[in-house]
Design an enzyme around this catalytic site. Structure first.
Site, short mmCIF file in Angstrom:
data_model
loop_
_atom_site.label_atom_id
_atom_site.label_comp_id
_atom_site.label_asym_id
_atom_site.label_seq_id
_atom_site.Cartn_x
_atom_site.Cartn_y
_atom_site.Cartn_z
CG ASP A 87 -1.80 1.23 1.29
OD1 ASP A 87 -2.45 1.41 0.38
OD2 ASP A 87 -1.83 2.02 2.43
CG ASP A 95 -1.86 7.67 0.44
OD1 ASP A 95 -1.23 8.83 0.52
OD2 ASP A 95 -2.11 7.34 -0.44
CG ASP A 126 -2.13 1.88 6.31
OD1 ASP A 126 -2.28 1.69 5.28
OD2 ASP A 126 -2.61 2.87 6.63
#
Length: 221
Positions: free
Chosen positions: A18, A20, A177
């Site tokens: 991922d 961001d 995240d």
């Protein structure tokens, strides 16, 4: 022996990341663009803390949250989208930075296998951000939120990546995240490592049932 060595009897054949909240702490620039947009429209500015819990699902989902206090006003929503796009495009990398250990980790991982960035951020922001941070060329493939018909938490970006590289799910790994990363990876049969420093929409990452939780990229090495 690390978890990765146990899982793969060595190293994975494909690693997906991922963007961001995983590789890049970008929320300050996103929040600044949101605040500028709202200020230009004479609306209250939500600020960094609220925006932090809204990022990660893509630009449209972010705007849903940002403009939730103005329901049933499509013209206003369109104006908000246009103003946000302008503000963020002009300042996609002012405060954004790589999280600690990311640069060294990506350099090492790239010697193991192909690296892929899978983000829900639109391409118009993804490519300039990766380039400005100097990590765009680390990735053999970059999938933005508008690259395919579906984005995370749908499994399509992960399945597309597996097919593209001809790698079986059990030989691949997702690192993210948020709940979106875990759901997308597991739906494709891929293990997911979750990081504790990300955004995850304000939810504890433990509640998302990733395969492994780490506090630093160094834990993966």
């Amino acid at each position: 022996m690390t978890e990765l060595e146990k899982w793969f009897a060595g190293q994975p054949e494909l690693m997906m990341f991922d963007l961001d909240g995983t590789l890049v702490d970008s929320v300050a620039d996103v929040a600044a663009a949101v605040d500028r947009m709202r200020r230009e429209m004479n609306l209250p500015e939500p600020g960094l803390d609220k925006v932090r819990n809204w990022v990660g699902r893509g630009a449209e989902a972010l705007l849903d949250k940002v403009m939730a206090d103005c329901p049933g006003q499509p013209a206003l929503r369109q104006e908000a989208g246009e103003r946000f796009a302008c503000a963020y495009s002009e300042a996609v990398h002012v405060h954004s930075r790589l999280f600690e250990g990311v640069d060294a980790a990506l350099k090492l991982f790239a010697t193991w296998c192909p690296l892929v960035c899978i983000t829900n951020k639109p391409w118009r922001y993804t490519q300039p951000l990766l380039a400005s941070l100097g990590i765009d060329e680390r990735f053999a493939l970059i999938l933005a939120g508008d690259s395919l018909l579906h984005k995370k938490p749908h499994a399509l970006p992960v399945l597309h990546t597996l097919h593209h590289f001809g790698v079986q799910p059990q030989r691949a790994l997702m690192v993210g995240d948020s709940r979106n990363d875990v759901i997308a990876a597991h739906a494709a049969g891929v293990r997911c490592i979750a990081l504790t420093w990300g955004y995850n929409h304000g939810e504890p990452i433990e509640d998302c049932s990733p395969d492994w939780i780490v506090d630093a990229f160094a834990d993966l090495l």
